[in-house]
Design a protein around this motif. Structure first.
Motif, PDB file in Angstrom:
ATOM      1  N   GLY A  67     -45.539  -6.936   0.589  1.00  0.00           N
ATOM      2  CA  GLY A  67     -45.237  -5.856   1.520  1.00  0.00           C
ATOM      3  C   GLY A  67     -45.834  -4.516   1.144  1.00  0.00           C
ATOM      4  N   SER A  68     -46.586  -4.441   0.058  1.00  0.00           N
ATOM      5  CA  SER A  68     -47.220  -3.175  -0.327  1.00  0.00           C
ATOM      6  C   SER A  68     -48.545  -3.009   0.415  1.00  0.00           C
ATOM      7  N   PHE A  69     -48.972  -1.741   0.557  1.00  0.00           N
ATOM      8  CA  PHE A  69     -50.169  -1.424   1.337  1.00  0.00           C
ATOM      9  C   PHE A  69     -51.312  -0.975   0.441  1.00  0.00           C
ATOM     10  N   THR A  70     -52.543  -1.291   0.867  1.00  0.00           N
ATOM     11  CA  THR A  70     -53.752  -0.838   0.196  1.00  0.00           C
ATOM     12  C   THR A  70     -54.672  -0.212   1.236  1.00  0.00           C
ATOM     13  N   LEU A  71     -54.995   1.066   1.038  1.00  0.00           N
ATOM     14  CA  LEU A  71     -55.859   1.761   1.989  1.00  0.00           C
ATOM     15  C   LEU A  71     -57.153   0.982   2.182  1.00  0.00           C
ATOM     16  N   ALA A  72     -57.622   0.950   3.432  1.00  0.00           N
ATOM     17  CA  ALA A  72     -58.795   0.128   3.734  1.00  0.00           C
ATOM     18  C   ALA A  72     -59.644   0.796   4.802  1.00  0.00           C
ATOM     19  N   PHE A  75     -60.063   4.631   6.197  1.00  0.00           N
ATOM     20  CA  PHE A  75     -59.037   5.420   5.521  1.00  0.00           C
ATOM     21  C   PHE A  75     -59.006   5.180   4.007  1.00  0.00           C
ATOM     22  N   ALA A  76     -60.019   4.502   3.477  1.00  0.00           N
ATOM     23  CA  ALA A  76     -60.056   4.237   2.038  1.00  0.00           C
ATOM     24  C   ALA A  76     -60.117   5.536   1.235  1.00  0.00           C
ATOM     25  N   GLY A  77     -60.681   6.582   1.809  1.00  0.00           N
ATOM     26  CA  GLY A  77     -60.798   7.850   1.099  1.00  0.00           C
ATOM     27  C   GLY A  77     -59.613   8.782   1.276  1.00  0.00           C
ATOM     28  N   PHE A  78     -58.574   8.342   1.983  1.00  0.00           N
ATOM     29  CA  PHE A  78     -57.387   9.175   2.185  1.00  0.00           C
ATOM     30  C   PHE A  78     -56.668   9.369   0.852  1.00  0.00           C
ATOM     31  N   LEU A  94     -46.510  11.679   6.681  1.00  0.00           N
ATOM     32  CA  LEU A  94     -47.683  10.814   6.498  1.00  0.00           C
ATOM     33  C   LEU A  94     -48.442  10.653   7.806  1.00  0.00           C
ATOM     34  N   ALA A  95     -47.728  10.465   8.914  1.00  0.00           N
ATOM     35  CA  ALA A  95     -48.383  10.301  10.219  1.00  0.00           C
ATOM     36  C   ALA A  95     -49.201  11.537  10.567  1.00  0.00           C
ATOM     37  N   THR A  96     -48.643  12.727  10.313  1.00  0.00           N
ATOM     38  CA  THR A  96     -49.364  13.965  10.605  1.00  0.00           C
ATOM     39  C   THR A  96     -50.611  14.087   9.740  1.00  0.00           C
ATOM     40  N   GLU A  97     -50.488  13.765   8.449  1.00  0.00           N
ATOM     41  CA  GLU A  97     -51.636  13.864   7.541  1.00  0.00           C
ATOM     42  C   GLU A  97     -52.720  12.858   7.922  1.00  0.00           C
ATOM     43  N   LEU A  98     -52.324  11.665   8.312  1.00  0.00           N
ATOM     44  CA  LEU A  98     -53.311  10.659   8.720  1.00  0.00           C
ATOM     45  C   LEU A  98     -54.024  11.064  10.004  1.00  0.00           C
TER      46      LEU A  98
END
Length: 227
Positions: A67-72, A75-78, A94-98
Motif C-alpha cells: 500500500g505504499s506509494f512510489t513517485l513515478a 511526478f518523479a521529480g516532485f 498535498l493535492a494543492t502542491e501537486l
C-alpha cells in the motif's frame, strides 16, 4: 494411546486450518498492482448535478503490495512526500502542491473526461486502461446561469481501503463550490441635449416682412398717382 493419537491429529488439523486462514487474510490485505482499477466522479452542488465539467486525472505514483506509494512518471521529480499522511489537511495540502507542480511543469493529464447530465464522469474511458496508484484530480471552471462552479484539487488512491478490503472500483464526490457572477447594469443612452432657449420669438418675423412689403407697395402706388 489411541486417544492421544486422536488428540494429536486434531491439534495438527486445527493448526493447519488456522494457518490457512492466516495466509488467506494476508493475501486479502495485499494490494494487487496489476489489478485493473476505475474511478467514478460525481459533481454536484446542493444536490444539483453539474454537467459539461471537464476533469483531468494525473498519475502521481505507483502503489506496492503493502500500500505504499512510489513517485513515478512526470511526478518523479516532485519533492513532497506521498506516504505517511493521516489527516485531511495533509492530503489537501498535498493535492494543492501537486496541482502547482503540474501547472509549473505544464504536465498533461493521463485521463480527461466530461460530466454528463447526471453530473458524473467515469475513468478510464472506453478502450483505455487504469492501473492502481496515486492520482491527482483537477477540473476546469464552468459557468451556468450566472454561476461559476469550481472544484478543489483532490488526491485519490486506487484501490481504496473499505471495511478492511481493497476496492479497485472507486467512486468519489468532487469538492464543488460556486461563485455568483456580478450582473452588468444595462447601458442607458441619455437623450440628446436641447438647445437653450434665448427668449426670442420668431413667428412675428414673417408677419413684419409681409407688412413691410405691403407698406412699400402702397407707397409705390401713391407716388404714381401723385405723378
Amino acid at each position: 494411546m489411541k486417544n492421544r493419537t486422536f488428540i494429536t491429529v486434531l491439534l495438527v488439523a486445527i493448526v493447519c486450518i488456522a494457518a490457512l486462514f492466516t495466509v488467506t487474510a494476508l493475501a486479502d490485505g495485499a494490494v494487487d498492482p496489476s489489478h485493473p482499477a476505475s474511478l467514478t466522479v460525481s459533481y454536484q452542488y446542493n444536490g444539483k448535478a453539474i454537467p459539461n465539467v471537464e476533469f483531468y486525472v494525473f498519475k502521481v505514483a505507483d502503489v506496492s503490495a503493502d500500500g505504499s506509494f512510489t513517485l513515478a512518471g512526470d511526478f518523479a521529480g516532485f519533492s513532497g512526500s506521498v506516504n505517511g499522511l493521516n489527516s485531511a489537511d495533509e492530503w489537501n495540502k498535498l493535492a494543492t502542491e501537486l496541482e502547482q507542480y503540474a501547472s509549473a511543469k505544464s504536465l498533461k493529464p493521463a485521463y480527461t473526461g466530461t460530466t454528463g447530465n447526471d453530473g458524473k464522469v467515469q475513468f478510464p474511458a472506453k478502450g483505455e486502461a487504469m492501473m492502481p496508484g496515486l492520482y491527482l484530480m483537477t477540473c476546469g471552471n464552468t459557468k451556468i446561469d450566472n454561476e461559476v462552479y469550481t472544484s478543489q484539487p483532490s488526491v485519490i488512491s486506487l484501490p481504496s481501503e473499505e471495511d478492511g478490503n481493497w476496492q479497485y472500483d472507486v467512486a468519489v464526490n468532487a469538492k464543488c463550490g460556486h461563485t455568483p457572477v456580478p450582473t452588468t447594469p444595462p447601458v442607458v443612452t441619455p437623450p440628446p441635449e436641447k438647445l437653450p432657449q434665448t427668449g426670442m420669438l420668431w413667428w412675428p418675423v414673417p408677419v413684419l416682412v409681409l407688412a413691410g412689403l405691403f407698406a412699400l407697395a402702397i407707397g409705390v402706388v401713391v407716388r404714381r398717382r401723385e405723378a
